[in-house]
Design an enzyme around this catalytic site. Sequence first.
Site, PDB file in Angstrom:
ATOM      1  N   ASN A   7       0.899  -1.126   0.033  1.00  0.00           N
ATOM      2  CA  ASN A   7       0.130  -0.047  -0.077  1.00  0.00           C
ATOM      3  C   ASN A   7       0.732   1.399   0.040  1.00  0.00           C
ATOM      4  O   ASN A   7       1.281   1.519   1.127  1.00  0.00           O
ATOM      5  CB  ASN A   7      -0.955  -0.103   1.229  1.00  0.00           C
ATOM      6  CG  ASN A   7      -1.914   1.139   1.310  1.00  0.00           C
ATOM      7  OD1 ASN A   7      -1.838   1.992   0.514  1.00  0.00           O
ATOM      8  ND2 ASN A   7      -2.629   1.094   2.146  1.00  0.00           N
ATOM      9  N   ARG A  92      -2.611  -2.131  -3.374  1.00  0.00           N
ATOM     10  CA  ARG A  92      -3.686  -1.314  -3.326  1.00  0.00           C
ATOM     11  C   ARG A  92      -3.566  -0.141  -4.305  1.00  0.00           C
ATOM     12  O   ARG A  92      -2.493   0.690  -4.350  1.00  0.00           O
ATOM     13  CB  ARG A  92      -3.817  -0.814  -1.846  1.00  0.00           C
ATOM     14  CG  ARG A  92      -4.835   0.213  -1.587  1.00  0.00           C
ATOM     15  CD  ARG A  92      -4.903   0.825  -0.319  1.00  0.00           C
ATOM     16  NE  ARG A  92      -6.049   1.978  -0.116  1.00  0.00           N
ATOM     17  CZ  ARG A  92      -5.864   3.221   0.472  1.00  0.00           C
ATOM     18  NH1 ARG A  92      -4.694   3.358   0.889  1.00  0.00           N
ATOM     19  NH2 ARG A  92      -6.803   3.659   0.327  1.00  0.00           N
ATOM     20  N   HIS A 181     -12.746   3.170   0.129  1.00  0.00           N
ATOM     21  CA  HIS A 181     -12.832   2.325   1.138  1.00  0.00           C
ATOM     22  C   HIS A 181     -13.624   1.182   0.770  1.00  0.00           C
ATOM     23  O   HIS A 181     -13.930   0.056   1.336  1.00  0.00           O
ATOM     24  CB  HIS A 181     -13.441   2.635   2.299  1.00  0.00           C
ATOM     25  CG  HIS A 181     -13.039   3.713   3.163  1.00  0.00           C
ATOM     26  ND1 HIS A 181     -13.459   4.881   3.623  1.00  0.00           N
ATOM     27  CD2 HIS A 181     -11.632   3.701   3.558  1.00  0.00           C
ATOM     28  CE1 HIS A 181     -12.754   5.450   4.375  1.00  0.00           C
ATOM     29  NE2 HIS A 181     -11.557   4.999   4.294  1.00  0.00           N
ATOM     30  N   ARG A 242     -11.262  15.982   7.676  1.00  0.00           N
ATOM     31  CA  ARG A 242     -11.960  16.498   6.510  1.00  0.00           C
ATOM     32  C   ARG A 242     -13.309  16.868   6.848  1.00  0.00           C
ATOM     33  O   ARG A 242     -14.059  16.199   7.772  1.00  0.00           O
ATOM     34  CB  ARG A 242     -12.042  15.322   5.371  1.00  0.00           C
ATOM     35  CG  ARG A 242     -10.907  14.915   4.869  1.00  0.00           C
ATOM     36  CD  ARG A 242     -10.885  13.854   3.858  1.00  0.00           C
ATOM     37  NE  ARG A 242      -9.808  13.190   3.300  1.00  0.00           N
ATOM     38  CZ  ARG A 242      -9.525  11.880   3.399  1.00  0.00           C
ATOM     39  NH1 ARG A 242     -10.439  11.053   3.947  1.00  0.00           N
ATOM     40  NH2 ARG A 242      -8.581  11.445   2.819  1.00  0.00           N
ATOM     41  N   GLU A 385      -8.066  -4.812   5.267  1.00  0.00           N
ATOM     42  CA  GLU A 385      -7.770  -4.936   4.053  1.00  0.00           C
ATOM     43  C   GLU A 385      -6.647  -5.319   3.283  1.00  0.00           C
ATOM     44  O   GLU A 385      -6.800  -5.851   2.034  1.00  0.00           O
ATOM     45  CB  GLU A 385      -7.573  -3.186   3.780  1.00  0.00           C
ATOM     46  CG  GLU A 385      -8.807  -2.240   3.883  1.00  0.00           C
ATOM     47  CD  GLU A 385      -8.949  -0.905   3.854  1.00  0.00           C
ATOM     48  OE1 GLU A 385      -8.369  -0.381   4.980  1.00  0.00           O
ATOM     49  OE2 GLU A 385      -9.240  -0.034   2.800  1.00  0.00           O
TER      50      GLU A 385
END
Length: 397
Positions: A7, A92, A181, A242, A385
């Site tokens: 990743n 990823r 996601h 965010r 993940e």
Amino acid sequence: MKVLVINCGSSSLKYQVIDSESEKVLAKGLCERIGIDGRLVYQNVSKGLDKEVTDAAMPTHKEAVQMVLDALVNDKTGALSDLSEIEAVGHRVVHGGEKFTSSVVITEEVINAVEECNDLAPLHNPANIIGIRACQALMPNVPMVAVFDTAFHQTMPSKAYMYGVPYECYENYKVRKYGFHGTSHSFVSKRACELNGTDYDKTKTIVCHLGNGASICAVENGKSVDTSMGLSPLEGLIMGTRSGDIDPSAVEFIAKKENLDFAGVMNLLNKKSGVEGISGVSSDFRDLKAASDEGNERAQLAIEMFCYRVAKYVGSYIAAMNGVDVIAFTAGIGENTGWLREKVCNYFGYLGLKLDDEANKVAGEDKLISASDSKVKVYCVPTNEELAIARETVALV
Ligand code: ADP
């Protein structure tokens, strides 16, 4: 089969080696500060060894990947005896645009198509490609697979992914909701149905992936039908830093008041907003809870706003699917904070949703947390993940 999962960020690279038969992690860690100075964190998990931290120059991702490979076959702490044991690499990749509806084996053509999506994820996709190139240079004969954050959401109907802007913006520039996601939403929704003993293809599931980045997904009969992140990860929930949804007019208004250009306002919305911006305390919910318990009103407000927004999205997805069978909480916050899950679930008493207070104390484990007479089943499901990427990789090679 042993799979290396990568990743890659612009200055970091997280990795795991997973044995696909036992689904156990053999080694994991990360490279940080690539292009600045460089640090390797490595842990041989299979032997239960402690983390090792090595500072070493990493001018580019290639040196970082080389350091990881060296660590994996190190005489003393290596988890592998030979690099040939790595039979596949899963990468990823953040944005697959409309081109990728599932994971793919990486070819030159695939890399070119990912490059064409760079506009949509200018911070992430170029870094992902650098990671792929670095691995290809050092492991030229090992098959590699790209697993996209956006792919799972490509099943959304147009009424869910289109924005109310001129159609030409979609036709010409592919402006639409993509969602992120996806690997986590897919993994967690499947696992929740498994725990619930219901058929994935016949269940209405809502996954709340609540981490530093946070999004919600409506999964109807095994397919993503709506999700809260959009063209970029900025849309939707209030996150660590965010803003999530705001009136787009606020962008111009803040720009003028603060004398900022587009990049300046986007930085404010991505990095200085969210629960950290609201509370002035932290983006971390452990700090927020502590401050809130001490009476910090802005920390209390940030928590209330976060939970209210989560509940509003869950409510809207119950409408979108005309019902819900299973709600699953996952990621750093979702997996670890019973108090926050309770706050969210309290909005759904009218649906007959009841939590089991004792079960809801769970942290980081698969568990049913709703009461036996609850009309909606609620689960805590840790996301994984890396394992999901390893599974996809094995399936394709
Ligand atoms: P990401 O992958 O987006 O960086 P994670 O899923 O790792 O995020 O979640 C990180 C966040 O989870 C932290 O910022 C913190 O708010 C929250 N978190 C992690 N552990 C706990 C805990 N034990 N209690 C409360 N919050 C936690």
